[in-house]
Structures are given as C-alpha cells and as structure tokens.
Motif scaffolding. Structure first.
Motif, PDB file in Angstrom:
ATOM      1  N   LEU A  53       0.826  -1.206   0.000  1.00 31.71           N
ATOM      2  CA  LEU A  53       0.000   0.000   0.000  1.00 31.71           C
ATOM      3  C   LEU A  53       0.862   1.258   0.000  1.00 31.71           C
ATOM      4  N   LEU A  54       1.880   1.298   0.857  1.00 38.71           N
ATOM      5  CA  LEU A  54       2.745   2.471   0.940  1.00 38.71           C
ATOM      6  C   LEU A  54       3.471   2.733  -0.376  1.00 38.71           C
ATOM      7  N   VAL A  55       4.069   1.697  -0.927  1.00 35.95           N
ATOM      8  CA  VAL A  55       4.835   1.847  -2.165  1.00 35.95           C
ATOM      9  C   VAL A  55       3.936   2.277  -3.313  1.00 35.95           C
ATOM     10  N   SER A  56       2.797   1.636  -3.443  1.00 39.06           N
ATOM     11  CA  SER A  56       1.910   1.902  -4.575  1.00 39.06           C
ATOM     12  C   SER A  56       1.260   3.278  -4.474  1.00 39.06           C
ATOM     13  N   LEU A  57       0.893   3.688  -3.270  1.00 39.59           N
ATOM     14  CA  LEU A  57       0.302   5.016  -3.094  1.00 39.59           C
ATOM     15  C   LEU A  57       1.300   6.127  -3.397  1.00 39.59           C
ATOM     16  N   ALA A  58       2.537   5.936  -2.982  1.00 41.82           N
ATOM     17  CA  ALA A  58       3.528   7.004  -3.130  1.00 41.82           C
ATOM     18  C   ALA A  58       4.091   7.098  -4.539  1.00 41.82           C
ATOM     19  N   ASP A  59       4.043   6.022  -5.296  1.00 43.66           N
ATOM     20  CA  ASP A  59       4.772   5.944  -6.561  1.00 43.66           C
ATOM     21  C   ASP A  59       4.455   7.087  -7.529  1.00 43.66           C
ATOM     22  N   ASN A  60       3.193   7.320  -7.807  1.00 38.38           N
ATOM     23  CA  ASN A  60       2.826   8.303  -8.833  1.00 38.38           C
ATOM     24  C   ASN A  60       2.367   9.637  -8.248  1.00 38.38           C
ATOM     25  N   ALA A  61       2.425   9.787  -6.928  1.00 39.25           N
ATOM     26  CA  ALA A  61       1.956  11.030  -6.304  1.00 39.25           C
ATOM     27  C   ALA A  61       2.732  12.239  -6.814  1.00 39.25           C
ATOM     28  N   TYR A  62       3.991  12.033  -7.180  1.00 36.64           N
ATOM     29  CA  TYR A  62       4.835  13.135  -7.645  1.00 36.64           C
ATOM     30  C   TYR A  62       4.526  13.552  -9.076  1.00 36.64           C
ATOM     31  N   HIS A  63       3.711  12.768  -9.767  1.00 41.65           N
ATOM     32  CA  HIS A  63       3.424  13.034 -11.181  1.00 41.65           C
ATOM     33  C   HIS A  63       1.931  13.176 -11.479  1.00 41.65           C
ATOM     34  N   TYR A  64       1.098  12.840 -10.542  1.00 41.34           N
ATOM     35  CA  TYR A  64      -0.349  12.850 -10.771  1.00 41.34           C
ATOM     36  C   TYR A  64      -0.805  14.239 -11.208  1.00 41.34           C
ATOM     37  N   ARG A  65      -1.471  14.295 -12.363  1.00 41.73           N
ATOM     38  CA  ARG A  65      -2.010  15.526 -12.944  1.00 41.73           C
ATOM     39  C   ARG A  65      -0.929  16.556 -13.284  1.00 41.73           C
ATOM     40  N   THR A  66       0.272  16.086 -13.604  1.00 41.52           N
ATOM     41  CA  THR A  66       1.282  16.985 -14.151  1.00 41.52           C
ATOM     42  C   THR A  66       1.209  16.918 -15.670  1.00 41.52           C
ATOM     43  N   ARG A  67       1.838  17.869 -16.337  1.00 38.50           N
ATOM     44  CA  ARG A  67       1.738  17.987 -17.792  1.00 38.50           C
ATOM     45  C   ARG A  67       2.318  16.787 -18.516  1.00 38.50           C
ATOM     46  N   LEU A  68       1.677  16.438 -19.616  1.00 33.79           N
ATOM     47  CA  LEU A  68       2.143  15.318 -20.425  1.00 33.79           C
ATOM     48  C   LEU A  68       3.294  15.743 -21.336  1.00 33.79           C
ATOM     49  N   GLU A  69       3.971  14.733 -21.865  1.00 32.65           N
ATOM     50  CA  GLU A  69       5.087  14.912 -22.794  1.00 32.65           C
ATOM     51  C   GLU A  69       6.234  15.705 -22.178  1.00 32.65           C
TER      52      GLU A  69
END
Length: 310
Positions: free
Chosen positions: A207-223
C-alpha cells in the motif's frame, strides 16, 4: 553515511523477517505491534534502493550494485527489474508509454480506466513487482514471446521485459528472484502460525509503495519526462525519506545524491508544489482524461539530456 544507512535498513529487515518471529513473538504476542513502525521503514528502504539504481549509493559501482541488490531482496523484488523499470520511468514519464492515471476518452471510459487504476494504486504496483519472481521460471524463448506480446506504444512493459531478458541481466534477475523467494519463504516458516502477521506487513508495504509511486506526477503535464513535483514535508520527515520528496529536483538532476538535493533546491530557487499528504490523497480522485486542461502538453521545448545517473 551510506554504509550506516544500509546497515540500519538491513537491520530493520532482519528484525522484521527473522528476529521478530523467532525471538520476540514467542516471548509475547504484543511484539507483533512492532510491525507498524517497521512498515514505515519501507519508505527509506526504497529510497536507498533508488540511490543504488542511479549509482549514487556508493562511489564504488560494483559495491553500489551489490548493496542495492541486497536491499532489493529485502524489499521483495529483483534489483535488475527495479533498476530497468525505474530508468525507463525517467525516460518515458508523462509520455504515452508511462502516464499512470491518464486515459484517452476517445477509446475508453473512466470506469474501464478506473478498474486498472485503483488496484494498482492500492497495492497492485508493489504486488506486481513481488510477483515478478515467478518470471524466473521462464526459459529464454518464453521471455522472447513475452517481450513480443507486451510490446506496445502505450506501455513500457515490453521495453522492461526486453531489458531484463538480455543475457547478463536475465542471469542476475533469476539469482535475485531465487534470493527473494528464499528470504520470504524462510521468514514465513519462521512466523509459523503467525504468518498472517508477515502477510499484513507485506500488504502494508504494498500500500505504501503503490500510493507514493505516482503522487509526484499525478495531474502533471504530459510529454515532459522531466516534470515532477516537489512535495512539502517537515524537515525531519524529509531526512527520513532521504529527500525523495524533492522529486522535481531529482528528475532534473538524477545524478545527485539524496543529501545534495536540498542544496540544489535552494540554489535553483525551486518551490514546493503541494504537501506530501494532500498529493498522495488526491490520487483517490481517480483517472484523468488526456483532454483535461491539467495534463495537456506544454508547447515544445528544447530536448534536455536526462541520461545522467542512468
């Protein structure tokens, strides 16, 4: 300092996997509560593995990789797979191949995307890394078929399997997978009738690893492979996670050691984009359509070299 941190991390793993079931639990079952703080050490454990992936744990590269491999075995996944996957993340983050929460509303619905998104977010990412040890049973021909089937412009999975299946990598992957299975099978035997405590500990790590993984990129600009967020934490917690929260700085300078990130953050007059806890929590909003303003690509910019540290 790196050696001290590695010794401390290995000590917590030995405590969790062997000392707790063999020494402490027979004395008093209440020692099982120790697994709660031990679960939190997953965060600095992954940060140390991450340092080894980028070759910044130790200056001596062979020993850097040996310690990274040892830490990854305790973490529960082959170092070869983690390294290949993470370096692909640096190359393809926020592109069509790797944009975890983004879906194309012209080809799929929010509900269909959510069926893939939420299991991954709530533990599935780590459990997939853990389950990868089963791939060690595949012969070389099976790996070639796996690469062909997984190859897609919408995923890094095919590229990941291709990198792992290279001759020397595959040999290392198999040895690491055997070590992971041996470590956790031995621990399960040690826990005996209390093996459910080990299962809970692994679930907490997932749970900890999976929750934290994409938090730094969620809803950031593509490409924008270099785009990531710095997430605010109290300085004590920033030290605890080995400055992993300064993720924007890391993506721009992947060759910097963890203790150099704060100086770069200050020197470049960088900023915090969100608090760490709000950033993790907002992922529960679910998948985001590629047409949303929040993730639309920025205008083209000059290509930046991101190969450092890889």
């Amino acid at each position: 300092m790196a050696v001290v941190l590695v010794v401390a991390a290995l000590g917590t793993l030995v405590l969790q996997l062997l000392v707790l079931p063999l020494v402490l639990l027979p004395i008093d079952m209440h020692w099982g509560w120790l697994l709660l703080p031990l679960a939190l050490t997953t965060v600095p454990l992954w940060s140390l593995v991450h340092e080894a992936i980028h070759g910044t744990l130790l200056r001596d590269r062979p020993w850097n990789d040996r310690l990274g491999r040892l830490l990854a075995i305790g973490y529960g996944a082959p170092f070869t797979l983690l390294k290949a996957g993470h370096l692909l993340h640096h190359r393809y983050s926020r592109t069509r191949r790797e944009r975890t929460e983004v879906y194309d509303p012209e080809t799929t619905s929010w509900l269909v995307a959510a069926r893939m998104y939420y299991p991954r977010l709530l533990g599935g990412l780590y459990l997939a890394e853990l389950a990868s040890v089963l791939l060690a049973l595949l012969p070389a021909a099976g790996w070639h078929r796996l690469v062909r089937r997984a190859d897609s412009l919408d995923s890094v999975t095919g590229l990941l399997f291709e990198r792992v299946s290279r001759r020397d990598n595959l040999r290392r992957f198999r040895l690491e997978a055997v070590a992971v299975v041996a470590a956790y099978t031995g621990s399960a035997i040690a826990y005996g009738a209390h093996v459910w405590l080990l299962a809970l500990a692994v679930a907490a790590r997932a749970l900890l690893v999976s929750l934290a993984d994409n938090a730094y990129h969620y809803r950031t600009r593509l490409e924008r492979p270099l785009e990531a967020m710095n997430l605010r934490l109290p300085r004590a917690l920033e030290l605890f996670v080995l400055a992993f929260n300064l993720h924007s700085v890391h993506h721009r300078h992947p060759g910097l050691r963890w203790h150099e990130l704060r100086a770069a953050f200050v020197a470049e007059q960088d900023e915090f984009h969100l608090g760490w806890f709000p950033a993790v929590a907002r992922q529960l909003r679910g998948p985001v359509p590629a047409t949303a303003d929040a993730v639309r690509p920025l205008p083209a910019s000059p290509v930046t070299d991101i190969s450092a540290g890889q």
